[in-house]
Motif scaffolding. Structure first.
Motif: not given
Ligand code: CDP
Length: 570
Positions: A52-64
Motif C-alpha cells: 500500500a505504501g508504494k502504491l500510495a506513492e504512485v497515486f500521489y505522483d500522478m495526481m501531483t
C-alpha cells in the motif's frame, strides 16, 4: 508542486480540510497525500494486495503531476469520516408517495456528501389521473420534480457544493409536452438538468411524420397519440430557446446495459455522461492529456507509453475507490459493488490539439480523438482484466453481456466527464470541449481588470513577438481570433474557439469519443445566437446517425444569466 493561483483558490475554498472555525488546516500537498493514502489502503483488504505504501506513492505522483485526478468528491472526502467518494448516482422513483419521498430523502443524503443524482420520473402516473386510496387526483411528475428541486435548494452540499440533479421523462409519458416546457422559465426547477428520453421507434416515427402512442405508466394503457414530428419540433424549439431539455437515446443506453437481467437503465447522472441502474453509483477520474504529450523535435505528439502507464494506474485507482468508498445508503453500497462500474475519461483535449497544432475542427483531430479513446478503452480493459485475475470479476459478471473469455473486474471502464472543477485544478481545457474563449477579462472587486489568457496561445504569441495587452483585450472583445488579421493565418487556423467550430463538428468530435467510451460523453454543442431551429434539428439527427447517446445544446445568449459570456466574465 505547480498549482495555479485559481486552483489554489478553488482548493482552499472547498477541498482542503478546515477546522471548526473555518481555518484551512491542510496544504494542497497534504490533500494529495490524504487521497493517495486512503485509496491505496484498499490493498490491505486483499490477501494478495500490493504494498500500500508504494502504491500510495504512485497515486500521489500522478495526481501531483496533474496527470490524473479523481472526481471532486474523492479529493474532498477520501481519508475523512464522511468518506463518500462518488460524483454520480441514480435513484429509483416509483409511483407511490413512499417511494417519491424516500427518493427525496436519499437524494438529500447524497447531496450532503457532494454527489449528484439522476432520476427518471417516467414511472409516475400522469397529472389528473385517479389516486385509488383517496379518490383524489395525481399531481404528476412535473409537480413532484418541483418538490425534489426545493429539497435540493435547502441542502447545501456538505458546505462544498449545491446538489445537481438530472430529471428524465420518457417520450411516451402522457405529460411529455408539459415536461418539454417545464424549464422554459429560467427561474424554475433550477437544480435540475432535464432530458427527454427518446426511443429508436420515436425517432423513426418522427422521420416519417407518424403518430405514436402515449402510455399511462400506472395502467400501462394507451391513453392518447401525438404526432412524433411535431413533438420532435417542440423539443427542438425549447432547446433552441434556452438549452433545455436535452435529449438522451434510451435504447442506446440499454444496448450498452451490461446487466439487462437487473432491469432497465432509465436515467443518467446530472451532466449526462454516466447512465446507471437504480441505486448504482459511479466514481469518475480524468487523465490530463496535455501531460501525455512529448516533444518530437519542435513539435508535440502523444507519448503512447505514458498514456498506457497512466491509464493502468488510473484504473487501479478507481477500482480501489469502490472498496474504500463509504456509501450514503446500504442499497447503493450493495448495487454499486455488484457491477463495479468506473468512469475513466480525459481532459485537456483541446489544449493538447493546440500544442500539436491540429485544429479542433479538422478530420485529423477527429481521427486522432477516436484513436486515442480506442487506445484508452483497450488498455483500461486490459488492466481491469489483470485486476480480475487477482481479485475476481464483478459479482454479476457471469450474468452480464460481456464476453466470457475475458473476465473483467469492472462492468464499465470509460466515461467522459465535464471536468468542470478538475480542469481548473489541472489548469487545462475541460473534458473534450473546445476552448470557449482564449482571453477573459476578469473584473476584480476594486474595479481593476485582470486578463486571463490561454497559456498555449500566450506562449505562441510571445514566441513570435506578437503578444501585447491591447491585442489580448481585442481578442476578449471579439470572442475569437478568427478575424484578427494581425495574427498570422496559421495561428488563426489552429486556435479556434467553440463558436468558430460548426455544430456538426462539435457532434463529430462527440461521436468520435463516444465510439470507444463504455458510458457516455459530456459535451455541449454551441450554436451562435443567429442559429435557427432547423440548425438544431439537423444536429439532433446527425447525433442520432453518428451513434451519440445524447445531446446537449446551447445557443449563445439564450439564457438571461449566462455563466460564460464571450468576451467578459465577471
Ligand atoms: O470536475 P468535477 O470532478 O468537480 O466534476 P465534473 O466532471 O464537472 O462533473 C462530474 C459529475 O459530478 C457530474 O455529472 C455530476 O454527476 C457531479 N456533479 C455534481 O453533482 N454537482 C456539481 N456541482 C458538479 C458535478
Amino acid at each position: 508542486m505547480g498549482i495555479s493561483k485559481n486552483a489554489q483558490v478553488v482548493l482552499e475554498r472547498r477541498y482542503l480540510i478546515k477546522d471548526k472555525d473555518g481555518n484551512t488546516i491542510e496544504t494542497v500537498d497534504e490533500m494529495f497525500h490524504r487521497v493517495a493514502d486512503a485509496i491505496a489502503s484498499s490493498e490491505k483488504m486483499y490477501e494478495n494486495g500490493e504494498d500500500a505504501g508504494k502504491l500510495a506513492e504512485v497515486f500521489y505522483d500522478m495526481m501531483t503531476k496533474l496527470e490524473f485526478l479523481p472526481n471532486s468528491p474523492t479529493l474532498m472526502n477520501a481519508g475523512k469520516d464522511l468518506g463518500q467518494l462518488s460524483a454520480c448516482f441514480v435513484l429509483p422513483v416509483d409511483d407511490s408517495m413512499e417511494s417519491i419521498f424516500e427518493a427525496i430523502k436519499q437524494a438529500a443524503l447524497i447531496h450532503k456528501s457532494g454527489g449528484g443524482t439522476g432520476f427518471s420520473f417516467s414511472r409516475l402516473r400522469c397529472e389528473g389521473s385517479v389516486v385509488n386510496s383517496t379518490g383524489g387526483v395525481a399531481s404528476g411528475p412535473i409537480s413532484f420534480m418541483k418538490v425534489f428541486n426545493v429539497a435540493t435548494e435547502a441542502v447545501k452540499q456538505g458546505g462544498s457544493r449545491r446538489g445537481a440533479n438530472m430529471g428524465i421523462l420518457r417520450i411516451d409519458h402522457p405529460d411529455i409536452l408539459k415536461f418539454i416546457d417545464c424549464k422554459s422559465n429560467n427561474k424554475e426547477i433550477t437544480n435540475f438538468n432535464i432530458s427527454v428520453g427518446l426511443t429508436e421507434a420515436f425517432m423513426k416515427a418522427a422521420e416519417k411524420g407518424d403518430d405514436y402512442d402515449l402510455v399511462d405508466p400506472h395502467t400501462k394503457e394507451t391513453v392518447g397519440k401525438l404526432n412524433a414530428a411535431k413533438v420532435f419540433d417542440k423539443i427542438v424549439e425549447a432547446a433552441w430557446r434556452n438549452g433545455e431539455p436535452g435529449i438522451i437515446f434510451l435504447d442506446r443506453l440499454n444496448r450498452d446495459n451490461i446487466v439487462p437481467s437487473q432491469g432497465e437503465i432509465e436515467s443518467t447522472n446530472p451532466c449526462g455522461e454516466q447512465p446507471l441502474l437504480p441505486y448504482e453509483s459511479c466514481n469518475l477520474g480524468s487523465i490530463n492529456l496535455t501531460k501525455m504529450l512529448k516533444k518530437n523535435g519542435e513539435s508535440w505528439e502523444f507519448d503512447w507509453k505514458k498514456v498506457e502507464k497512466t491509464v493502468k494506474n488510473a484504473v487501479h485507482f478507481l477500482d480501489n475507490v469502490i472498496d474504500v468508498n463509504k456509501y450514503p445508503i446500504e442499497e447503493i453500497d450493495f448495487t454499486t459493488k455488484q457491477t463495479r462500474k468506473i468512469g475513466l475519461g480525459v481532459m485537456g483535449w483541446a489544449d493538447s490539439l493546440l500544442m500539436m497544432k491540429i485544429p479542433y475542427n479538422s478530420t485529423e483531430a477527429i481521427e486522432l480523438g477516436e484513436r486515442l479513446m480506442k487506445f484508452i478503452n483497450e488498455v483500461g480493459r486490459e488492466k481491469s482484466q489483470e485486476i480480475a485475475a487477482k481479485r475476481g470479476t464483478f459479482p454479476l459478471f457471469e450474468e452480464s453481456i460481456l464476453p466470457k473469455d475475458k473476465p473483467q473486474r469492472n462492468g464499465t471502464i470509460t466515461t467522459i466527464a465535464p471536468t468542470g472543477t478538475l480542469s481548473i485544478i489541472a489548469e487545462c481545457s475541460s473534458g473534450v470541449e473546445p476552448i470557449f474563449g482564449y482571453v477573459f477579462v476578469r473584473n476584480i472587486m476594486d474595479g481593476t481588470e485582470m486578463l486571463e489568457v490561454n497559456s498555449v496561445l500566450k506562449e505562441e504569441l510571445e514566441r513570435r513577438g506578437l503578444y501585447s495587452e491591447a491585442l489580448m483585450k481585442r481578442i476578449a472583445k471579439e470572442g475569437s481570433i478568427a478575424h484578427i488579421e494581425e495574427i498570422p493565418e496559421d495561428i488563426r487556423r489552429v486556435f479556434v474557439s467553440s463558436h468558430d467550430i460548426s455544430p456538426e463538428d462539435h457532434i463529430r468530435m462527440q461521436a468520435a469519443f463516444q465510439k470507444y467510451t463504455d458510458n457516455a460523453v459530456s459535451k455541449t454543442v454551441n450554436f451562435s445566437h443567429a442559429a435557427t431551429e432547423e440548425d438544431v434539428a439537423e444536429v439532433y439527427k446527425l447525433a442520432f446517425r453518428l451513434g451519440c447517446k445524447g445531446v446537449t445544446i446551447y445557443r449563445d445568449g439564450s439564457r438571461d444569466e449566462q455563466v460564460l459570456n464571450i468576451g467578459k466574465v465577471n
